[in-house]
Scaffold this motif. Structure first.
Motif, PDB file in Angstrom:
ATOM      1  N   PRO A 182      35.784  60.555  87.849  1.00  0.00           N
ATOM      2  CA  PRO A 182      36.684  60.241  88.636  1.00  0.00           C
ATOM      3  C   PRO A 182      35.950  60.521  90.227  1.00  0.00           C
ATOM      4  N   ASP A 183      35.077  61.250  90.542  1.00  0.00           N
ATOM      5  CA  ASP A 183      34.863  61.370  91.158  1.00  0.00           C
ATOM      6  C   ASP A 183      33.481  60.625  91.776  1.00  0.00           C
ATOM      7  N   CYS A 184      33.012  59.890  90.744  1.00  0.00           N
ATOM      8  CA  CYS A 184      31.950  59.165  90.908  1.00  0.00           C
ATOM      9  C   CYS A 184      32.164  58.143  92.072  1.00  0.00           C
ATOM     10  N   ALA A 185      30.840  57.430  92.120  1.00  0.00           N
ATOM     11  CA  ALA A 185      31.293  55.600  93.410  1.00  0.00           C
ATOM     12  C   ALA A 185      32.201  55.007  93.044  1.00  0.00           C
ATOM     13  N   ASN A 186      33.182  54.470  93.958  1.00  0.00           N
ATOM     14  CA  ASN A 186      35.010  53.990  93.530  1.00  0.00           C
ATOM     15  C   ASN A 186      35.622  54.367  92.597  1.00  0.00           C
ATOM     16  N   GLY A 187      35.732  55.401  92.885  1.00  0.00           N
ATOM     17  CA  GLY A 187      36.511  55.964  91.973  1.00  0.00           C
ATOM     18  C   GLY A 187      36.198  56.710  90.171  1.00  0.00           C
ATOM     19  N   GLY A 188      34.876  56.005  90.149  1.00  0.00           N
ATOM     20  CA  GLY A 188      34.489  56.245  88.567  1.00  0.00           C
ATOM     21  C   GLY A 188      35.105  54.858  88.078  1.00  0.00           C
ATOM     22  N   ILE A 189      34.042  54.515  87.178  1.00  0.00           N
ATOM     23  CA  ILE A 189      34.628  52.672  86.077  1.00  0.00           C
ATOM     24  C   ILE A 189      35.622  53.757  84.978  1.00  0.00           C
ATOM     25  N   LYS A 190      36.494  52.526  85.107  1.00  0.00           N
ATOM     26  CA  LYS A 190      37.366  52.092  84.170  1.00  0.00           C
ATOM     27  C   LYS A 190      37.556  51.265  83.109  1.00  0.00           C
ATOM     28  N   LEU A 191      37.578  51.492  81.565  1.00  0.00           N
ATOM     29  CA  LEU A 191      36.993  50.897  80.605  1.00  0.00           C
ATOM     30  C   LEU A 191      38.775  50.459  79.812  1.00  0.00           C
ATOM     31  N   SER A 192      39.390  49.723  79.522  1.00  0.00           N
ATOM     32  CA  SER A 192      40.522  49.450  78.375  1.00  0.00           C
ATOM     33  C   SER A 192      39.695  48.252  77.698  1.00  0.00           C
ATOM     34  N   ALA A 193      40.694  47.817  76.538  1.00  0.00           N
ATOM     35  CA  ALA A 193      40.550  46.874  75.699  1.00  0.00           C
ATOM     36  C   ALA A 193      40.650  45.209  76.409  1.00  0.00           C
ATOM     37  N   GLY A 194      39.990  44.677  76.105  1.00  0.00           N
ATOM     38  CA  GLY A 194      39.043  43.274  76.328  1.00  0.00           C
ATOM     39  C   GLY A 194      38.206  43.624  77.233  1.00  0.00           C
ATOM     40  N   ASP A 195      37.948  44.603  77.650  1.00  0.00           N
ATOM     41  CA  ASP A 195      36.232  44.476  78.468  1.00  0.00           C
ATOM     42  C   ASP A 195      35.566  44.010  78.134  1.00  0.00           C
ATOM     43  N   SER A 196      34.372  43.792  77.669  1.00  0.00           N
ATOM     44  CA  SER A 196      33.453  43.377  77.670  1.00  0.00           C
ATOM     45  C   SER A 196      31.801  43.908  78.148  1.00  0.00           C
ATOM     46  N   LEU A 197      31.228  44.664  76.907  1.00  0.00           N
ATOM     47  CA  LEU A 197      29.986  45.771  76.747  1.00  0.00           C
ATOM     48  C   LEU A 197      29.439  45.122  75.963  1.00  0.00           C
ATOM     49  N   ARG A 198      28.057  44.647  76.161  1.00  0.00           N
ATOM     50  CA  ARG A 198      26.299  44.630  75.332  1.00  0.00           C
ATOM     51  C   ARG A 198      26.420  45.647  74.794  1.00  0.00           C
ATOM     52  N   PHE A 199      25.819  45.762  74.070  1.00  0.00           N
ATOM     53  CA  PHE A 199      25.273  46.561  73.324  1.00  0.00           C
ATOM     54  C   PHE A 199      23.531  46.583  73.072  1.00  0.00           C
ATOM     55  N   HIS A 200      23.273  47.189  73.269  1.00  0.00           N
ATOM     56  CA  HIS A 200      21.552  46.936  72.878  1.00  0.00           C
ATOM     57  C   HIS A 200      20.352  47.933  72.250  1.00  0.00           C
ATOM     58  N   LYS A 201      20.037  47.519  70.516  1.00  0.00           N
ATOM     59  CA  LYS A 201      19.297  48.609  69.707  1.00  0.00           C
ATOM     60  C   LYS A 201      18.261  49.851  71.196  1.00  0.00           C
ATOM     61  N   ALA A 202      18.233  50.706  70.280  1.00  0.00           N
ATOM     62  CA  ALA A 202      17.024  51.788  70.698  1.00  0.00           C
ATOM     63  C   ALA A 202      15.745  50.655  70.712  1.00  0.00           C
ATOM     64  N   ASP A 203      15.281  50.241  69.236  1.00  0.00           N
ATOM     65  CA  ASP A 203      13.965  49.716  68.900  1.00  0.00           C
ATOM     66  C   ASP A 203      13.832  48.224  69.992  1.00  0.00           C
ATOM     67  N   ASP A 204      14.658  47.790  71.012  1.00  0.00           N
ATOM     68  CA  ASP A 204      15.253  45.944  71.288  1.00  0.00           C
ATOM     69  C   ASP A 204      14.485  45.098  70.122  1.00  0.00           C
ATOM     70  N   SER A 205      15.128  45.964  69.059  1.00  0.00           N
ATOM     71  CA  SER A 205      15.752  44.541  67.385  1.00  0.00           C
ATOM     72  C   SER A 205      16.622  43.810  67.648  1.00  0.00           C
ATOM     73  N   GLN A 206      17.611  44.595  69.244  1.00  0.00           N
ATOM     74  CA  GLN A 206      18.530  43.692  68.580  1.00  0.00           C
ATOM     75  C   GLN A 206      19.918  43.777  70.127  1.00  0.00           C
ATOM     76  N   ARG A 207      20.425  42.656  70.750  1.00  0.00           N
ATOM     77  CA  ARG A 207      21.759  42.448  71.898  1.00  0.00           C
ATOM     78  C   ARG A 207      22.909  42.215  71.589  1.00  0.00           C
ATOM     79  N   LEU A 208      23.774  42.657  71.559  1.00  0.00           N
ATOM     80  CA  LEU A 208      24.626  41.832  71.501  1.00  0.00           C
ATOM     81  C   LEU A 208      25.982  41.771  72.265  1.00  0.00           C
ATOM     82  N   ALA A 209      26.840  41.303  73.242  1.00  0.00           N
ATOM     83  CA  ALA A 209      27.812  41.358  73.870  1.00  0.00           C
ATOM     84  C   ALA A 209      29.309  41.517  72.839  1.00  0.00           C
ATOM     85  N   HIS A 210      30.059  42.251  73.397  1.00  0.00           N
ATOM     86  CA  HIS A 210      31.402  42.927  72.385  1.00  0.00           C
ATOM     87  C   HIS A 210      32.354  43.140  72.849  1.00  0.00           C
ATOM     88  N   LYS A 211      33.194  41.855  73.195  1.00  0.00           N
ATOM     89  CA  LYS A 211      34.828  42.308  73.261  1.00  0.00           C
ATOM     90  C   LYS A 211      35.806  43.389  73.207  1.00  0.00           C
TER      91      LYS A 211
END
Length: 747
Positions: free
Chosen positions: A357-386
């Motif tokens: 909460p004390d981070c810039a802009n009051g901290g990031i809050k996540l909720s269902a419906g937000d979109s994240l990008r997942f990225h494999k550590a070896d750079d073999s795959q990137r995928l957007a996920h709601k």
């Protein structure tokens, strides 16, 4: 609809429209104009683009509201596609967009058939000087989208020397390579940036080594220094510089992003609209507008920002620790919470300081419906996920739904929140039945003759150069290696180091008439100053042959040659200066070759991306003797404009074990493959087809003379060229298969 179209004399805000939804967002947030692509011949073939009926409906609606529409026709085309390009241009001339954005010089020639088309030169044309801009004016170009690698002072200098409208990119993704000079994606599989199919190879993960240059024997693998996204540039943001650009006389500020979401486009357009609207106000109004815009841009969820050549601090452009995607980093997956969770699928715990909460802009809050990008550590795959699940695990973590295939240690980025999603009024009318026009089936007229200097084609035409193999090297020192088995001639870069030697050396192993001077495809204002007096000095020494790689080069040398031409024509002779259109003019079709000929080119070097079938279709038999075909080269995959050595390493490789070298030179760094392009065994077939001049290019592996040419290598390659034999450990590039295409790619 936010804002009104900019008043006459005010800078135009130009927004991307890769989809109808992005178009809606751009217009609703106040863009003065949009640029969009149709289903073919545009530089973003992987975006949705517009059907003809959608385009026509949007055009009518936008014209009624005082907005403008520019259509991107900004890829190169092959000879087999000439009819389709002509049909598209004829269609656009009938429909009436406010301009078309083009890269291929052949389209300039073809568009002369349609006087009503307003033409804008794409940033892919690599125009970085007033001379380059002015060279295009007589071909109907009214606006130039300047190369992105320019400082404010350079833009001001160009503005003072041209009446052309100037358009400048102000926000969005950057390329590692100088504008229009990237072959990386094409080399790796034919998906050419010049064809709108770039795979963003520069944004991949690479392993860096302290290795040797590509042409040095004994290349050895040693432990990697570390892995990193070494050629992944930050995103451009010139929001702070809009007042300066407006004062400099820039007509249009352009936002990149035809591959971006509608939410991204709307966010960025709204920020720049606020700043542009404040330009007529006082200092306080401008300051408040800028603060508001900066606050809005915190939510564009893109990469870290740079002002690029407006603020050339090295750490503001490339960040090897930042992967190649977009979004706000949320750290990595800490652990997996069971393989299957009731009704929600797999779950993972992510923890990051940004959640506090004390981070810039009051901290990031996540909720269902937000979109994240997942990225494999070896750079073999990137995928957007709601997210179907987002549950707080405390002050600095969340349990979130994660897609299959991702595990602990993989990176996570926030790319869009549910709250960002907006519904904008649609621009395109629901009823598209009135819009039924499509390109016809017309045949493209033949281009202007490609004869030397506009003369009548004749098999008797000759160049003042020998036929045979020409060798391209990087330095004066390399000439002494090449003399051991003398070629028909040599090609030498016209740079500061070589010029000093050419003007000072009393004796060289080759006569001036045997040396062709090649100009760098990057041609900026400083290069104009450097080169302006050289042709006269070099001609006094007997150097009269040039490979030209930028429209500005023709203007420079033609001006210098004009007095001599007048004098020699009076005497019934040809002017002695020889112009050769270089590979970076992308003469993939007869119309592009015709453009070069109209500029004064006497001969052509075929592009490195070309293939045999297209080469033979493009070049008619009577002028094949005027074409140089490259048989061997280390292709410059991309050129990074920089004033310093880019990194401490020289050698790196990717996940497929393909290896590359970084070679730092005069004002730039060049990335080359360690596996050279080679078709020496195809020389006999090319000679049977009528080609008589060939190039063995060693300059890539010895760029700027950083590494001397090895005599053993030279003898091996020139022997293969003489015998028409194949070498091992080589790449065919696109020679056999041509540009990549599939059923989804209409090109």
């Amino acid at each position: 609809m936010k804002g009104k179209p900019s008043v006459l004399g005010q800078v135009e805000l130009l927004a991307p429209a890769g989809t109808p939804e992005a178009l809606d967002a751009a217009i609703a947030e106040g863009a003065d104009a949009v640029y969009l692509g149709l289903k073919s011949f545009n530089a973003r073939m992987r975006s949705a683009n517009f059907a003809y009926s959608q385009f026509e409906g949007a055009l009518r609606a936008l014209h009624r509201s005082g907005r403008k529409v520019y259509v991107t026709v900004n890829t190169v085309f092959e000879q087999r596609e000439a009819d389709r390009v002509f049909q598209l241009l004829k269609y656009l001339a009938a429909i009436g967009p406010d301009g078309i954005i083009v890269q291929d010089f052949g389209i300039l020639m073809m568009a002369k058939e349609f006087k009503q088309l307003k033409i804008h030169a794409s940033t892919q044309m690599n125009i970085a000087s007033a001379r380059g801009a002015n060279a295009l004016s007589r071909y109907g170009v009214s606006r130039v989208v300047l190369a992105r690698e320019l400082s404010l002072d350079e833009i001001k200098s160009i503005r003072q020397k041209t009446n052309m409208e100037l358009e400048v990119f102000v926000h969005g993704a950057l390329c590692a390579s100088a504008s229009g000079l990237c072959l990386f994606s094409s080399y790796l599989g034919g998906k050419s940036a010049n064809r709108g199919l770039c795979t963003q190879a520069c944004r991949r993960l690479y392993n860096a080594h302290e290795g040797s240059a590509a042409n040095e024997a004994g290349l050895e693998r040693i432990s990697p220094i570390k892995s990193g996204y070494y050629f992944n540039p930050c995103d451009l943001s010139l929001i702070n510089r809009i007042p300066e650009l407006a004062e400099a006389g820039v007509q249009a500020c352009k936002i990149e992003g035809r591959m971006k979401s509608a939410e991204y486009v709307g966010t960025v357009v709204s920020a720049y609209r606020i700043v542009i609207d404040s330009l007529g106000g006082g200092d306080d109004e401008r300051r408040r507008a800028l603060e508001e815009a900066q606050h809005i841009l915190r939510n564009d969820f893109a990469r870290p920002k740079t002002e690029y050549f407006f603020d050339m601090a090295p750490d503001t452009v490339f960040r090897p620790e930042q992967d190649g995607g977009t979004g706000i980093s949320l750290g990595t997956i800490v652990k997996i919470k069971g393989s299957q969770a009731k009704g929600t699928g797999r779950q993972g715990l992510i923890q990051d300081e940004r959640f506090k909460p004390d981070c810039a802009n009051g901290g990031i809050k996540l909720s269902a419906g937000d979109s994240l990008r997942f990225h494999k550590a070896d750079d073999s795959q990137r995928l957007a996920h709601k997210l179907s699940l987002a549950e707080s695990s405390g002050s600095s973590g969340y349990f979130v739904s994660i897609p299959e295939g991702f595990e602990a240690g993989d990176s996570v980025y926030l790319i869009q929140t549910k709250a960002m999603t907006k519904r904008y009024p649609p621009v395109i009318p629901k009823d598209l039945s009135p819009f039924k026009r499509q390109p016809g089936r017309d045949r493209a007229p033949k281009p202007e003759q490609l004869a030397v200097a506009g003369e009548k084609p004749s098999v008797k035409q000759t160049l003042p150069l020998k036929e045979g193999v020409f060798v391209q090297v990087a330095s004066i020192e390399d000439l002494y290696v090449v003399q051991s088995q003398r070629p028909a001639g040599v090609i030498l870069p016209l740079n500061r180091k070589n010029v000093r030697s050419l003007l000072d050396e009393k004796t060289l192993p080759f006569k001036p008439g045997e040396i062709i001077l090649a100009l760098n495809p990057w041609f900026g204002e400083e290069d104009d100053k450097f080169l302006s007096e050289l042709p006269d000095q070099l001609k006094e020494q007997g150097y009269c042959s040039y490979v030209l790689n930028n429209p500005g080069h023709f203007s420079l040398l033609r001006d210098k040659d004009s007095n001599e031409k007048k004098q020699t024509e009076k005497k019934g002779k040809k002017p002695s200066t020889l112009f050769i259109a270089g590979p970076w003019l992308y003469t993939f079709n007869a119309w592009a070759s015709s453009f070069a000929a109209s500029q004064g080119a006497h001969a052509f070097v075929t592009p490195l991306e070309n293939n045999r079938q297209n080469l033979e279709k493009t070049i008619p038999g009577f002028i094949r003797r005027q074409v140089f075909v490259t048989l061997f080269a280390w292709p410059p995959l991309f050129r990074i404009k920089t004033s310093n050595n880019l990194y401490g390493f020289k050698h790196f490789f990717d996940s497929r074990d393909d290896s590359f070298s970084v070679i730092n030179g005069d004002g730039s760094a060049v990335v080359i493959p360690d596996m050279p392009f080679c078709i020496t065994d195809k020389k006999p077939f090319l000679m049977d087809a009528g080609f008589r001049r060939f190039i063995l290019d060693f300059s890539g592996g010895t760029f700027n003379g950083s590494f001397p040419l090895k005599k053993k290598l030279y003898k091996e390659v020139i022997k293969a060229a003489e015998e028409g034999s194949v070498l091992s450990g080589i790449s065919r590039f696109n020679w056999k298969n041509g540009f990549y295409s599939d059923s989804k790619n209409p090109q």
